[in-house]
Every structure is written in structure tokens, then in C-alpha cells.
Design a protein around this motif. Structure first.
Motif, PDB file in Angstrom:
ATOM      1  N   ASP A 173       0.826  -1.210   0.000  1.00  0.00           N
ATOM      2  CA  ASP A 173       0.000   0.000   0.000  1.00  0.00           C
ATOM      3  C   ASP A 173       0.859   1.260   0.000  1.00  0.00           C
ATOM      4  OD1 ASP A 173      -2.278  -1.507  -0.012  1.00  0.00           O
ATOM      5  OD2 ASP A 173      -2.656  -1.330   2.155  1.00  0.00           O
ATOM      6  N   GLY A 174       0.610   2.124  -0.988  1.00  0.00           N
ATOM      7  CA  GLY A 174       1.298   3.400  -1.043  1.00  0.00           C
ATOM      8  C   GLY A 174       2.729   3.351  -1.532  1.00  0.00           C
ATOM      9  N   GLU A 175       3.233   2.161  -1.851  1.00  0.00           N
ATOM     10  CA  GLU A 175       4.626   2.009  -2.265  1.00  0.00           C
ATOM     11  C   GLU A 175       4.728   1.840  -3.777  1.00  0.00           C
ATOM     12  OE1 GLU A 175       7.215   2.273  -0.250  1.00  0.00           O
ATOM     13  OE2 GLU A 175       5.897   2.586   1.490  1.00  0.00           O
ATOM     14  N   LEU A 176       5.942   2.006  -4.281  1.00  0.00           N
ATOM     15  CA  LEU A 176       6.205   1.708  -5.686  1.00  0.00           C
ATOM     16  C   LEU A 176       6.068   0.211  -5.924  1.00  0.00           C
ATOM     17  CD1 LEU A 176       9.388   3.932  -6.112  1.00  0.00           C
ATOM     18  CD2 LEU A 176       7.148   4.404  -7.098  1.00  0.00           C
ATOM     19  N   PRO A 177       5.597  -0.199  -7.098  1.00  0.00           N
ATOM     20  CA  PRO A 177       5.481  -1.640  -7.363  1.00  0.00           C
ATOM     21  C   PRO A 177       6.843  -2.313  -7.414  1.00  0.00           C
ATOM     22  CG  PRO A 177       5.036  -0.363  -9.349  1.00  0.00           C
ATOM     23  CD  PRO A 177       5.130   0.625  -8.222  1.00  0.00           C
ATOM     24  N   VAL A 178       6.827  -3.634  -7.235  1.00  0.00           N
ATOM     25  CA  VAL A 178       8.036  -4.452  -7.264  1.00  0.00           C
ATOM     26  C   VAL A 178       7.841  -5.584  -8.268  1.00  0.00           C
ATOM     27  CG1 VAL A 178       9.565  -5.975  -5.955  1.00  0.00           C
ATOM     28  CG2 VAL A 178       8.598  -3.945  -4.858  1.00  0.00           C
ATOM     29  N   LEU A 179       8.845  -5.812  -9.080  1.00  0.00           N
ATOM     30  CA  LEU A 179       8.873  -6.957  -9.984  1.00  0.00           C
ATOM     31  C   LEU A 179      10.066  -7.824  -9.620  1.00  0.00           C
ATOM     32  CD1 LEU A 179       8.161  -5.314 -13.473  1.00  0.00           C
ATOM     33  CD2 LEU A 179       6.556  -6.616 -12.063  1.00  0.00           C
ATOM     34  N   ARG A 180       9.872  -9.128  -9.648  1.00  0.00           N
ATOM     35  CA  ARG A 180      10.993 -10.044  -9.428  1.00  0.00           C
ATOM     36  C   ARG A 180      10.758 -11.294 -10.248  1.00  0.00           C
ATOM     37  NH1 ARG A 180      10.931 -10.127  -3.376  1.00  0.00           N
ATOM     38  NH2 ARG A 180       9.350  -8.553  -3.549  1.00  0.00           N
ATOM     39  N   ARG A 181      11.840 -11.867 -10.765  1.00  0.00           N
ATOM     40  CA  ARG A 181      11.729 -13.106 -11.536  1.00  0.00           C
ATOM     41  C   ARG A 181      11.770 -14.286 -10.565  1.00  0.00           C
ATOM     42  NH1 ARG A 181      12.072 -15.006 -16.886  1.00  0.00           N
ATOM     43  NH2 ARG A 181      12.033 -12.837 -17.601  1.00  0.00           N
ATOM     44  N   VAL A 182      10.761 -15.154 -10.688  1.00  0.00           N
ATOM     45  CA  VAL A 182      10.632 -16.309  -9.792  1.00  0.00           C
ATOM     46  C   VAL A 182      10.394 -17.554 -10.643  1.00  0.00           C
ATOM     47  CG1 VAL A 182       9.666 -14.885  -7.945  1.00  0.00           C
ATOM     48  CG2 VAL A 182       8.121 -16.036  -9.553  1.00  0.00           C
ATOM     49  N   ARG A 183      10.392 -18.691  -9.982  1.00  0.00           N
ATOM     50  CA  ARG A 183      10.039 -19.952 -10.615  1.00  0.00           C
ATOM     51  C   ARG A 183       8.776 -20.478  -9.938  1.00  0.00           C
ATOM     52  NH1 ARG A 183      13.721 -22.009 -13.862  1.00  0.00           N
ATOM     53  NH2 ARG A 183      13.103 -24.167 -13.536  1.00  0.00           N
ATOM     54  N   LEU A 184       7.826 -20.918 -10.751  1.00  0.00           N
ATOM     55  CA  LEU A 184       6.554 -21.412 -10.244  1.00  0.00           C
ATOM     56  C   LEU A 184       6.499 -22.922 -10.370  1.00  0.00           C
ATOM     57  CD1 LEU A 184       4.095 -18.834 -11.878  1.00  0.00           C
ATOM     58  CD2 LEU A 184       5.143 -18.733  -9.604  1.00  0.00           C
ATOM     59  N   THR A 185       5.966 -23.568  -9.347  1.00  0.00           N
ATOM     60  CA  THR A 185       5.764 -25.012  -9.353  1.00  0.00           C
ATOM     61  C   THR A 185       4.305 -25.300  -9.032  1.00  0.00           C
ATOM     62  OG1 THR A 185       8.026 -25.380  -8.554  1.00  0.00           O
ATOM     63  CG2 THR A 185       6.473 -27.211  -8.365  1.00  0.00           C
ATOM     64  N   PRO A 186       3.578 -25.997  -9.908  1.00  0.00           N
ATOM     65  CA  PRO A 186       2.164 -26.273  -9.638  1.00  0.00           C
ATOM     66  C   PRO A 186       1.983 -27.094  -8.370  1.00  0.00           C
ATOM     67  CG  PRO A 186       2.711 -26.747 -11.933  1.00  0.00           C
ATOM     68  CD  PRO A 186       4.008 -26.537 -11.218  1.00  0.00           C
ATOM     69  N   ALA A 187       0.995 -26.744  -7.588  1.00  0.00           N
ATOM     70  CA  ALA A 187       0.620 -27.515  -6.396  1.00  0.00           C
ATOM     71  C   ALA A 187      -0.760 -28.106  -6.673  1.00  0.00           C
ATOM     72  CB  ALA A 187       0.599 -26.619  -5.158  1.00  0.00           C
ATOM     73  N   PRO A 188      -0.826 -29.342  -7.219  1.00  0.00           N
ATOM     74  CA  PRO A 188      -2.113 -29.936  -7.618  1.00  0.00           C
ATOM     75  C   PRO A 188      -3.112 -29.965  -6.469  1.00  0.00           C
ATOM     76  CG  PRO A 188      -0.281 -31.234  -8.456  1.00  0.00           C
ATOM     77  CD  PRO A 188       0.303 -30.231  -7.513  1.00  0.00           C
ATOM     78  N   GLY A 189      -4.354 -29.662  -6.808  1.00  0.00           N
ATOM     79  CA  GLY A 189      -5.417 -29.693  -5.814  1.00  0.00           C
ATOM     80  C   GLY A 189      -5.566 -28.429  -5.007  1.00  0.00           C
ATOM     81  N   SER A 190      -4.607 -27.522  -5.124  1.00  0.00           N
ATOM     82  CA  SER A 190      -4.648 -26.298  -4.323  1.00  0.00           C
ATOM     83  C   SER A 190      -5.134 -25.090  -5.127  1.00  0.00           C
ATOM     84  CB  SER A 190      -3.257 -25.981  -3.763  1.00  0.00           C
ATOM     85  OG  SER A 190      -2.376 -25.580  -4.799  1.00  0.00           O
ATOM     86  N   GLY A 191      -5.077 -25.205  -6.448  1.00  0.00           N
ATOM     87  CA  GLY A 191      -5.397 -24.060  -7.289  1.00  0.00           C
ATOM     88  C   GLY A 191      -4.334 -22.987  -7.225  1.00  0.00           C
ATOM     89  N   ALA A 192      -3.115 -23.352  -6.781  1.00  0.00           N
ATOM     90  CA  ALA A 192      -2.054 -22.368  -6.592  1.00  0.00           C
ATOM     91  C   ALA A 192      -0.722 -22.924  -7.075  1.00  0.00           C
ATOM     92  CB  ALA A 192      -1.961 -21.958  -5.122  1.00  0.00           C
ATOM     93  N   PHE A 193       0.285 -22.065  -7.076  1.00  0.00           N
ATOM     94  CA  PHE A 193       1.644 -22.417  -7.483  1.00  0.00           C
ATOM     95  C   PHE A 193       2.613 -22.023  -6.373  1.00  0.00           C
ATOM     96  CE2 PHE A 193      -0.798 -21.733 -11.260  1.00  0.00           C
ATOM     97  CZ  PHE A 193      -0.356 -22.701 -12.172  1.00  0.00           C
ATOM     98  N   LEU A 194       3.534 -22.905  -6.067  1.00  0.00           N
ATOM     99  CA  LEU A 194       4.607 -22.556  -5.150  1.00  0.00           C
ATOM    100  C   LEU A 194       5.512 -21.531  -5.816  1.00  0.00           C
ATOM    101  CD1 LEU A 194       5.581 -26.114  -3.842  1.00  0.00           C
ATOM    102  CD2 LEU A 194       4.416 -24.316  -2.548  1.00  0.00           C
ATOM    103  N   VAL A 195       5.885 -20.515  -5.079  1.00  0.00           N
ATOM    104  CA  VAL A 195       6.786 -19.477  -5.575  1.00  0.00           C
ATOM    105  C   VAL A 195       8.164 -19.761  -5.003  1.00  0.00           C
ATOM    106  CG1 VAL A 195       7.248 -17.011  -5.701  1.00  0.00           C
ATOM    107  CG2 VAL A 195       4.893 -17.832  -5.694  1.00  0.00           C
TER     108      VAL A 195
END
Length: 328
Positions: A205-227
Motif C-alpha cells: 500500500d502506497g509504495e512503488l510496485p516491485v517486480l521479481r523473476r521467480v520460478r513457479l511449481t504447480p501444487a495440484p489440488g490447491s489451485g495455486a503455485f509454489l513461488v
């Protein structure tokens, strides 16, 4: 001063008055990721070609009036981030990742020529030779004239930081998802093996945005990806990811994006949960290309009509001059 062509061991931050040190490293990159803030405060990133203006020490980018969302976002909230992280086409594997956070401006003026943007168009023609075909003949000029109707984005750096060179190994994921699974998670999981990393966008909130390069790994059944290895100072909340690639000549491009939530799991790991996919700018086949062109022309027409503007005349001679070998 630190030579930024040598990868530092840990992320470092430098005041804005020393940002000139990174110009050599930045100039070797073919593209960057530009993040602007959506109406909901989510940093949305796009791949972009850039130039560093030596006269003002600012970073210059452009966007066609057919893809004006970046301009709209900046006019509403000038906070932006640029990440230089994909070394494809540089011939280098040791370039540091460079994050530039700052403020941007994007005036209403439409630039149909090259005046004041000569360096930008020369750089584009040299590094993406195939782009010259958009204005090569009468037919292509009529079809792609919207490509040359540009809005100029100027970024004033406030904070610059570096990190080690990005991991270039392909990510995994296709084996755990099928098209039948449906939804943003399945789509993103299917696409992961075609990319060597994802760009994660966050903003406190109120800060400049941040970008970073990461690797994503699918977590089946969770609807999400490990960062994986997200680095310091992550904050749970709205976030986005961008996957993009290009060849050494800035062609054969592919882009996939999604917005969602960055959450902390019970095990203490960070996870990205996509809510929806973002539209792509780079078609995969002729049918998609036709749709992109039709949509682009309609968007350009609407942009002009809503402002009561006639369609600007494009200075084709100036563009051809910038495309000549050795143009200065």
C-alpha cells in the motif's frame, strides 16, 4: 563505483543519483518488463522495448493507441517498475537482473513519426528486423498503421537494485494439468514448461510496485503455485505473474499473464493463486493474428473517436530512414 556488468552476490540498492552506473548493463537487454498499477492497485506487467535517453537520464518506452491500458494506468497512478531480467539475444548469461522503480508520465500526444524518438525506432529496427514489414508496402501500411501511432512513456528512476542473473532452466507443470481441468490454474500450469521463469508483480500500500523473476511449481489440488526463492520483503495480497519469451531477434514472441493472490501457506511457503488470465498480445497462429489486427484497429479507432481526433498521418519516410543500417 560498482561495475554492474559483474553480478553482485546479493541484491543491492543505489540512490537515484547513481543510476547512471547501470546504463551499460541495461543497454544490453533487448526487452524489459514494465509494470503499471491497475485500478485495483495490482501491478500488471508487459514485455516492452525501451531506450535510455542520455539527455534526460530517463527510460523511454512507447505503446500503440491500440494497446493504451498502460497509458491509462500511468495517467491515473504514475508509480511504475521496470525489470531487466531476460538476457535472450544479448549473448550473455551473466547479466545481473536490474529492477528500476520510479514514476512515469504519458502525455496525450500521439506520435506518428520519429521526431524525438529516433534512437528508440533505430534500436527497434536493429534489434527486431521483422518489425520493418509492418510498413514495407501499401497493403501492410494500411493494415498495421495503428502500430505506428504511439504514446510515449517516460520513466524517472527513483530506486535501482540488482540481483544475480536469472535461472534459465525451463519450469515444469504440464504433466499435472490438462485442458479438461479448466480455469486459470490449469492454463498456467500447461504453459509453464515453455518458459524459464515468471515475473511476479506485487505492491505494498502506497509504495512503488516491485517486480521479481521467480520460478513457479504447480501444487495440484490447491489451485495455486509454489513461488520458489522469492527474495525478501514479500507481502500477501493481490499480485500478478507474466511469462514471456522471444528469440534472439525479438520475434516468435509468446506472452501469458495472470492476476490473482499471493498467499502464505501453512508450511510457511509463498504461493500464487491465479484468479483469471490476461489477454495476450502475441498470436500463436494466423487466425489469432487476424483477430489481433481487427481488435487493434477497432481500439485505435475508438481511442481517436472518443477524443475527437482525426487519424494522424504517419511519416513513413522518417520511419524508413530509422530502419536503414547504420542510422544515427
Amino acid at each position: 563505483m560498482t561495475d554492474l556488468t559483474v553480478t553482485p552476490a546479493v541484491p543491492t540498492t543505489r540512490p537515484a543519483d547513481r543510476r547512471i552506473d547501470i546504463r551499460t548493463a541495461i543497454d544490453q537487454y533487448r526487452t524489459c518488463e514494465l509494470a503499471t498499477l491497475s485500478r485495483n492497485g495490482v501491478p500488471i506487467a508487459w514485455p516492452a522495448v525501451f531506450d535510455w535517453d542520455p539527455a534526460t537520464d530517463r527510460i523511454v518506452l512507447t505503446t500503440s493507441i491500440s494497446f493504451p491500458q498502460k497509458a491509462f494506468n500511468i495517467r491515473r497512478d504514475p508509480r511504475v517498475a521496470l525489470l531487466f531480467s531476460d538476457p535472450t539475444g544479448t549473448g550473455r548469461t551473466d547479466l545481473p537482473q536490474i529492477l528500476v522503480r520510479g514514476t512515469a508520465g504519458c502525455p496525450e500526444q500521439i506520435h506518428p513519426g520519429t521526431t524525438g524518438l529516433e534512437r528508440y525506432w533505430q534500436r527497434l529496427a536493429q534489434r527486431q528486423p521483422a518489425s520493418r514489414t509492418y510498413g514495407a508496402n501499401r497493403f501492410s501500411r494500411r493494415l498495421f498503421d495503428w502500430y505506428y501511432l504511439r504514446l510515449v512513456i517516460t520513466v524517472t528512476p527513483v530506486e535501482v537494485s540488482t540481483a544475480p542473473a536469472a535461472d534459465r532452466r525451463p519450469m515444469g507443470g504440464a504433466a499435472v494439468a490438462t485442458p479438461a481441468d479448466g480455469g486459470a490454474w490449469a492454463r498456467l500450469a500447461q504453459e509453464l514448461p515453455g518458459f524459464s521463469g515468471a515475473v511476479l508483480g506485487t505492491a505494498a500500500d502506497g509504495e512503488l510496485p516491485v517486480l521479481r523473476r521467480v520460478r513457479l511449481t504447480p501444487a495440484p489440488g490447491s489451485g495455486a503455485f509454489l513461488v520458489d526463492d522469492p527474495g525478501p520483503a514479500l507481502t500477501a495480497g493481490p499480485a500478478s505473474v507474466l511469462l514471456h519469451r522471444h528469440d534472439d531477434l525479438l520475434w516468435n514472441q509468446r506472452q501469458i499473464g495472470a492476476v490473482g493472490q499471493l498467499v502464505r501457506s501453512g508450511a510457511g511457503t509463498w504461493m500464487f493463486r491465479p484468479d483469471r488470465m490476461l489477454p495476450t498480445m502475441f498470436p500463436a497462429n494466423a487466425v489469432e493474428m487476424a483477430r489481433v489486427v481487427i481488435r487493434a484497429r477497432r481500439t485505435a479507432n475508438r481511442y481517436l473517436q472518443r477524443r475527437g481526433l482525426d487519424r494522424p498521418a504517419i511519416d513513413w519516410a522518417a520511419h524508413r530512414a530509422c530502419e536503414q543500417p547504420g542510422a544515427q
